[in-house]
Design a protein around this motif. Structure first.
Motif, PDB file in Angstrom:
ATOM      1  N   LEU A 296       0.847  -1.190   0.000  1.00 27.09           N
ATOM      2  CA  LEU A 296       0.000   0.000   0.000  1.00 27.09           C
ATOM      3  C   LEU A 296       0.883   1.240   0.000  1.00 27.09           C
ATOM      4  O   LEU A 296       1.651   1.462   0.945  1.00 27.09           O
ATOM      5  CB  LEU A 296      -0.898   0.019   1.247  1.00 27.09           C
ATOM      6  CG  LEU A 296      -1.690   1.321   1.448  1.00 27.09           C
ATOM      7  CD1 LEU A 296      -2.723   1.520   0.333  1.00 27.09           C
ATOM      8  CD2 LEU A 296      -2.367   1.345   2.818  1.00 27.09           C
TER       9      LEU A 296
ATOM     10  N   ASP B 163      -3.083   5.109  -2.322  1.00 28.71           N
ATOM     11  CA  ASP B 163      -4.081   5.965  -1.678  1.00 28.71           C
ATOM     12  C   ASP B 163      -4.405   7.183  -2.540  1.00 28.71           C
ATOM     13  O   ASP B 163      -3.486   7.828  -3.076  1.00 28.71           O
ATOM     14  CB  ASP B 163      -3.523   6.487  -0.350  1.00 28.71           C
ATOM     15  CG  ASP B 163      -4.144   5.805   0.855  1.00 28.71           C
ATOM     16  OD1 ASP B 163      -5.271   5.287   0.749  1.00 28.71           O
ATOM     17  OD2 ASP B 163      -3.469   5.799   1.909  1.00 28.71           O
TER      18      ASP B 163
ATOM     19  N   HIS C  34     -12.097   2.373   2.732  1.00 31.45           N
ATOM     20  CA  HIS C  34     -11.431   2.534   4.039  1.00 31.45           C
ATOM     21  C   HIS C  34     -12.443   3.169   4.983  1.00 31.45           C
ATOM     22  O   HIS C  34     -12.787   4.339   4.804  1.00 31.45           O
ATOM     23  CB  HIS C  34     -10.194   3.427   3.829  1.00 31.45           C
ATOM     24  CG  HIS C  34      -9.387   3.688   5.064  1.00 31.45           C
ATOM     25  ND1 HIS C  34      -8.034   3.948   5.017  1.00 31.45           N
ATOM     26  CD2 HIS C  34      -9.713   3.759   6.372  1.00 31.45           C
ATOM     27  CE1 HIS C  34      -7.570   4.146   6.228  1.00 31.45           C
ATOM     28  NE2 HIS C  34      -8.584   4.049   7.079  1.00 31.45           N
TER      29      HIS C  34
ATOM     30  N   VAL D  78     -10.537  -1.553   4.106  1.00 32.90           N
ATOM     31  CA  VAL D  78      -9.731  -1.384   5.318  1.00 32.90           C
ATOM     32  C   VAL D  78     -10.660  -0.966   6.454  1.00 32.90           C
ATOM     33  O   VAL D  78     -11.507  -0.082   6.283  1.00 32.90           O
ATOM     34  CB  VAL D  78      -8.633  -0.305   5.103  1.00 32.90           C
ATOM     35  CG1 VAL D  78      -8.014   0.106   6.440  1.00 32.90           C
ATOM     36  CG2 VAL D  78      -7.554  -0.822   4.165  1.00 32.90           C
TER      37      VAL D  78
ATOM     38  N   GLU E  68     -10.275   0.584  10.087  1.00 35.51           N
ATOM     39  CA  GLU E  68      -9.235   1.170  10.939  1.00 35.51           C
ATOM     40  C   GLU E  68      -9.800   1.562  12.307  1.00 35.51           C
ATOM     41  O   GLU E  68     -10.789   2.311  12.400  1.00 35.51           O
ATOM     42  CB  GLU E  68      -8.601   2.400  10.258  1.00 35.51           C
ATOM     43  CG  GLU E  68      -7.523   3.034  11.140  1.00 35.51           C
ATOM     44  CD  GLU E  68      -6.564   3.974  10.434  1.00 35.51           C
ATOM     45  OE1 GLU E  68      -6.644   4.090   9.194  1.00 35.51           O
ATOM     46  OE2 GLU E  68      -5.729   4.582  11.129  1.00 35.51           O
TER      47      GLU E  68
ATOM     48  N   ILE F  73      -6.701  -2.721  10.731  1.00 33.52           N
ATOM     49  CA  ILE F  73      -5.574  -2.085  11.430  1.00 33.52           C
ATOM     50  C   ILE F  73      -6.170  -1.563  12.741  1.00 33.52           C
ATOM     51  O   ILE F  73      -7.037  -0.689  12.731  1.00 33.52           O
ATOM     52  CB  ILE F  73      -4.889  -0.988  10.582  1.00 33.52           C
ATOM     53  CG1 ILE F  73      -3.801  -0.268  11.403  1.00 33.52           C
ATOM     54  CG2 ILE F  73      -5.870  -0.003   9.946  1.00 33.52           C
ATOM     55  CD1 ILE F  73      -2.803   0.526  10.572  1.00 33.52           C
TER      56      ILE F  73
ATOM     57  N   VAL G 129       1.478   0.083   9.133  1.00 31.44           N
ATOM     58  CA  VAL G 129       2.445   1.004   8.539  1.00 31.44           C
ATOM     59  C   VAL G 129       3.829   0.397   8.797  1.00 31.44           C
ATOM     60  O   VAL G 129       4.173   0.102   9.949  1.00 31.44           O
ATOM     61  CB  VAL G 129       2.324   2.407   9.181  1.00 31.44           C
ATOM     62  CG1 VAL G 129       3.466   3.311   8.753  1.00 31.44           C
ATOM     63  CG2 VAL G 129       0.966   3.036   8.828  1.00 31.44           C
TER      64      VAL G 129
HETATM   65  O1  KIV Z   1      -2.032   5.511   4.585  1.00 28.13           O
HETATM   66  C1  KIV Z   1      -1.950   4.436   5.182  1.00 28.13           C
HETATM   67  O2  KIV Z   1      -0.867   3.978   5.555  1.00 28.13           O
HETATM   68  C2  KIV Z   1      -3.182   3.717   5.462  1.00 28.13           C
HETATM   69  C3  KIV Z   1      -3.095   2.504   6.329  1.00 28.13           C
HETATM   70  C4  KIV Z   1      -2.982   2.918   7.743  1.00 28.13           C
HETATM   71  C5  KIV Z   1      -4.231   1.572   6.108  1.00 28.13           C
HETATM   72  O3  KIV Z   1      -4.220   4.098   5.028  1.00 28.13           O
END
Ligand code: KIV
Length: 266
Positions: free
Chosen positions: A47, A89, A143, A182, A184, A205, A217
């Protein structure tokens, strides 16, 4: 590990892993050498998170990172990945600029980087955007739960506990065509309910063990942070300490003129 014929993890393979009961591993990656190591290690999804704004760029939130910066990092990661699926992202506030604009940005990311999918923060509120992206051929990871891009609305990073809202968000994202979600920082029992109610995999997470996969992360996992480590992180290494000790030892040797030796030349 689930492979297709070429050994590559694909979006349909990720969905099939849920059916097969095979846990999905996802870690953040932002550069070529690290992505190569994670890919070699068998991590299923890399990611390119907007967390790059915090752990690499040193900002307090994820908000400052730009589309062009995400493209830069995603290009490095996709270049390294031989097996893992690469997901990028959508940075703040790209997926809030309308379906047309979001499709244009996500398509630019896929075209320029070689990544295979995008992630966006949101559930029910993003259903139209998810639908638009998927119908354009762009796989979407949703997410829900704690959404770091809304930090200023929340007044900080707050755990999300409204079960009805979380379930509604996850189901709306699935109906709109997301291939995974996801979760979170939500209570484990709610994550379990959400996971059991979906056909697509959940990747948690801080959401407990019932999720179909887990994400962290990387910098938290390997101890490369400047201090705060969330309670849901398990650290497997202290790379920060190793780098500091190596740099300190080398500096001492330079100051003492013991580096380089006669042998350490050309
Ligand atoms: O940006 C990112 O690292 C995330 C993770 C925490 C899922 O969105």
């Amino acid at each position: 590990m689930t492979n297709n014929k070429s050994g590559r993890i694909t979006v349909p393979k990720i969905v099939k892993m849920k059916v097969a009961g095979e846990p999905i591993s996802m870690l953040t990656a932002y550069d070529y050498p690290t992505a190569k190591l994670l890919d070699d290690a068998g991590v299923d999804i890399l990611l390119v998170g907007d967390s790059v704004a915090m752990v690499v760029q040193g900002n307090d939130t994820t908000l400052p990172v730009t589309v062009d910066e995400m493209i830069y990092h995603a290009t490095l990661v996709a270049r390294a990945a031989q097996r893992a699926l690469v997901v990028v992202d959508l940075p703040f506030p790209e997926n809030h600029l309308g379906v047309h604009q979001t499709v244009a940005t996500a398509a630019k990311i896929l075209k320029r980087t070689g990544a295979q999918a995008v992630k966006l923060e949101g559930g029910a509120d993003q259903a139209d955007v998810i639908r638009g992206l998927v119908s354009a051929g762009i796989p979407v990871m949703a997410h829900v739960g704690l959404r770091p891009q809304t930090v200023h609305v929340m007044g900080g990073y707050r755990h999300q506990r409204n079960a009805q809202e979380l379930l509604g968000d996850a189901q709306a994202a699935e109906r709109a065509g997301a291939f995974s979600i996801v979760l979170e920082c939500i209570p484990s029992d709610i994550a379990k309910t959400v996971t059991n109610s979906l056909k697509i995999p959940t990747i948690g997470i801080g959401a407990g063990p019932a999720c179909d996969g887990q994400v962290l992360v990387l910098h938290d996992l390997i101890g490369l942070t400047s201090g705060y480590v969330p309670s849901f992180v398990r650290q497997y290494a202290q790379v920060g300490q190793t780098i500091r000790e190596a740099a300190r030892a080398w500096t001492r040797d330079v100051k003492h003129r013991s580096f380089p030796s006669q042998q350490e030349g050309v």
